[in-house]
Design an enzyme around this catalytic site. Structure first.
Site, short mmCIF file in Angstrom:
data_model
loop_
_atom_site.label_atom_id
_atom_site.label_comp_id
_atom_site.label_asym_id
_atom_site.label_seq_id
_atom_site.Cartn_x
_atom_site.Cartn_y
_atom_site.Cartn_z
CG ASP A 55 4.39 -7.50 2.01
OD1 ASP A 55 3.18 -7.39 1.74
OD2 ASP A 55 5.24 -6.66 1.65
CD GLU A 96 8.81 -4.46 -3.17
OE1 GLU A 96 7.80 -5.16 -3.12
OE2 GLU A 96 8.80 -3.26 -3.50
CD GLU A 148 3.98 -0.15 -5.50
OE1 GLU A 148 3.98 -0.75 -4.41
OE2 GLU A 148 4.83 -0.34 -6.38
CD GLU A 218 -2.15 -2.50 1.27
OE1 GLU A 218 -1.39 -2.69 2.25
OE2 GLU A 218 -1.86 -2.87 0.12
C1 LIG Z 1 0.18 -5.85 1.23
C2 LIG Z 1 1.10 -4.98 0.45
N1 LIG Z 1 0.64 -3.82 -0.03
C3 LIG Z 1 1.43 -3.02 -0.75
C4 LIG Z 1 2.74 -3.36 -1.00
C5 LIG Z 1 3.61 -2.41 -1.77
O1 LIG Z 1 4.40 -2.97 -2.70
C6 LIG Z 1 3.20 -4.59 -0.48
N2 LIG Z 1 4.48 -5.00 -0.67
N3 LIG Z 1 2.36 -5.37 0.24
#
Ligand SMILES: Cc1ncc(CO)c(N)n1
Length: 229
Positions: A55, A96, A148, A218
């Site tokens: 991520d 983040e 999001e 996702e």
């Molecule tokens: C794969 C993914 N989808 C959405 C977000 C949301 O910011 C993230 N951080 N990572």
């Protein structure tokens, strides 16, 4: 809709209709076994660490997408407040990235040595395809909202009463599952709905297709946590 997180912000809109139409698909992304395992306290930490490292790479690739979205908003939006909402999203990404670095230390993950897996590469390539100036603001803001919203709905689920999320993972769940992030997602949804309302049929069809692609990416992204991808 029984559990519509943005209710009270006016009619169900086009997105509400789509969420009903594609309900199972949406739940596939927001109630993935990875999330259900976190919520049940059954997550295995190697999976979590795999997700975290991947991520971080995704979020870095998300920055140019949001930058392009800002340009599209500046070019095509007739509501100045859109820029502020998107800029808020950009600021959140800045936090983040710092958070990922801190979290990586906590979990003993070497971020610089992480190799993006195929599902991540595919997702980042998809984001890149949306950077192009020919991609309409309406399509890109719809994508942004759903990207999001999937995280918001997923991680908020891990914080609900009765959940058994391990204490070490609460910080992660709160990052995306907190109420302010929820309100921000509703603001994005409102913008997307407003744009969709006045869009041509052609653009609306493209936006709906993009929403489905995001959900697919996702799910594939969560699947990577199993470590087979
Ligand atoms: C794969 C993914 N989808 C959405 C977000 C949301 O910011 C993230 N951080 N990572």
């Amino acid at each position: 809709m029984e559990d519509d997180a943005c209710k009270g912000s006016g009619g169900e809109g086009i997105i509400g209709t789509w969420l009903r139409k594609h309900r199972l698909f949406y739940l596939g992304a927001t109630r993935h076994p990875f999330i259900l395992n976190i919520r049940d306290g059954a997550v295995d930490f190697p999976s979590f660490k795999r997700w975290l490292g991947q991520d971080y790479i995704f979020v870095r690739a998300f920055v140019p997408f949001v930058a392009a979205l800002l340009l599209k908003a500046w070019r095509d939006s007739d509501d100045q407040s859109d820029i502020e909402v998107i800029l808020g999203g950009m600021a959140a990404l800045n936090d983040e990235i710092a958070w990922f670095k801190k979290e990586a230390l906590k979990w003993d993950i070497q971020l610089s040595s992480i190799v993006p897996q195929k599902a991540n590469q595919d997702y980042c390539r998809f984001l890149e395809s949306l950077l192009h100036p020919d991609v309409e603001y309406t399509v890109a803001i719809t994508a942004f909202w759903v990207i999001e919203a999937v995280y918001q709905e997923s991680f908020a689920h891990c914080l609900e009463e009765g959940s058994g999320t391990p204490p070490e993972l609460r910080d992660t769940c709160e990052r995306w599952g907190n109420d302010d992030f929820g309100k921000y997602c509703c603001s994005l949804r409102k913008i997307a709905d407003r744009q969709l309302e006045k869009a041509s049929d052609d653009v609306r069809v493209k936006a709906e297709g993009t929403l489905l692609y995001v959900l697919e990416h996702e799910v594939a992204f969560w699947n990577m946590s199993h470590g087979e991808a």
